[in-house]
Design an enzyme around this catalytic site. Structure first.
Site, PDB file in Angstrom:
ATOM      1  N   SER A 144       0.841  -1.199   0.000  1.00  0.00           N
ATOM      2  CA  SER A 144       0.000   0.000   0.000  1.00  0.00           C
ATOM      3  C   SER A 144       0.869   1.240   0.000  1.00  0.00           C
ATOM      4  O   SER A 144       2.016   1.217   0.461  1.00  0.00           O
ATOM      5  CB  SER A 144      -0.902   0.017   1.239  1.00  0.00           C
ATOM      6  OG  SER A 144      -1.575   1.256   1.372  1.00  0.00           O
ATOM      7  N   TYR A 157      -2.258   0.298  10.474  1.00  0.00           N
ATOM      8  CA  TYR A 157      -2.168  -0.233   9.117  1.00  0.00           C
ATOM      9  C   TYR A 157      -0.814   0.056   8.453  1.00  0.00           C
ATOM     10  O   TYR A 157      -0.216  -0.854   7.853  1.00  0.00           O
ATOM     11  CB  TYR A 157      -3.318   0.339   8.293  1.00  0.00           C
ATOM     12  CG  TYR A 157      -3.482  -0.207   6.905  1.00  0.00           C
ATOM     13  CD1 TYR A 157      -3.980  -1.490   6.685  1.00  0.00           C
ATOM     14  CD2 TYR A 157      -3.170   0.579   5.787  1.00  0.00           C
ATOM     15  CE1 TYR A 157      -4.162  -1.980   5.403  1.00  0.00           C
ATOM     16  CE2 TYR A 157      -3.344   0.099   4.503  1.00  0.00           C
ATOM     17  CZ  TYR A 157      -3.844  -1.172   4.314  1.00  0.00           C
ATOM     18  OH  TYR A 157      -4.021  -1.659   3.045  1.00  0.00           O
TER      19      TYR A 157
END
Length: 259
Positions: A144, A157
């Site tokens: 990501s 995250y």
């Protein structure tokens, strides 16, 4: 149709929706035999049947919780028995966990790390012996933009995604001389079902969609297929000299210093 993955067998985790299903469709079109790993067996079974009918490639659905090593190993064996040795692994299964650091529950931390970091490792450990025995294997982890830039309010995250990129580089170097390539792609804002749900939850969804698009240098939000094509390139032999690296797929957003 270029058939860039003819005679290749691929496992794709998180294949039930979003980027995972886009990768599955593209890989089937390009000639790969595919095992779709997901928790939602109904969705993946329907997709497998659809892809097999559309492209004539063997496709199967496997129940797999990526956080459970024994379940992962059983699913990998099932895929190998049905489709043959695994040439390609796409680690796409993931979960968004955004919490205040001081209010973060242990269970939330554990879930984030188990799915986003340990999950890919469980799959890699299961397919790696067979790849090493044949001196061939391509692994692509879906990381990501959070693994490159920190967005306030997104903890923990980014911790998991930084770890996944680090694991990609480490294992890519570790096994490079033995015929294995390990790379990752880092999507930015992509119009997946999760992104659609987030936008729908905003007070003014259309205004937020327009605001997000305006932040991007290309002035539009990305599509799952655009990530899928990057994964296809990395998984193909066209990328045979690319290893232990990460490719950002974010429309250039992460390169902007200030809005």
């Amino acid at each position: 149709m270029s058939q860039r993955l003819t005679n290749k067998t691929a496992i794709i985790t998180g294949a039930g929706s979003g980027i995972g299903s886009a990768i599955a469709r593209l890989f089937a079109r390009e000639g790969a035999r595919i095992a779709l790993f997901d928790l939602n067996t109904e969705t993946t079974a329907a997709l497998a049947a659809q892809l097999q009918e559309a492209f004539g490639q063997q496709c199967m659905a496997c129940v797999a919780d990526v956080t459970q090593p024994q379940q992962v190993q059983r699913a990998v064996v099932q895929a190998q028995d049905a489709l043959g040795p695994i040439d390609i692994l796409i680690n796409c299964a993931g979960v968004n966990v955004f919490r205040d650091p001081l209010g973060l529950e242990d269970d939330d931390w554990q879930r984030c790390m188990e799915v986003n970091l340990k999950g890919p490792y469980n799959l890699i450990r299961s397919v790696l012996p067979g790849m090493l025995a044949r001196h061939y294997g391509n692994i692509v982890n879906v990381a990501s933009v959070h693994g490159h830039k920190i967005i306030p309010g997104a903890f923990p995250y980014p911790v998991a995604k930084h770890g996944l990129i680090g694991m990609t580089r480490s294992l890519g170097v570790e096994y490079a001389s033995r015929g294995i390539r390990v790379n990752s792609v880092s999507p930015g804002l992509i119009m997946t079902p999760a992104a659609e749900a987030w936008l729908a939850s905003c007070p003014d969804p259309q205004a937020e969609r327009e605001r997000q698009a305006a932040l991007l240098p290309c002035k539009r939000i990305g599509e799952p297929d655009e990530v899928a094509y990057t994964a296809l390139f990395l998984a193909s032999d066209e990328a045979r000299f690319i290893n232990a690296t990460d490719i950002l797929v974010d429309g250039g957003r992460s390169q902007v210093y200030h809005d």
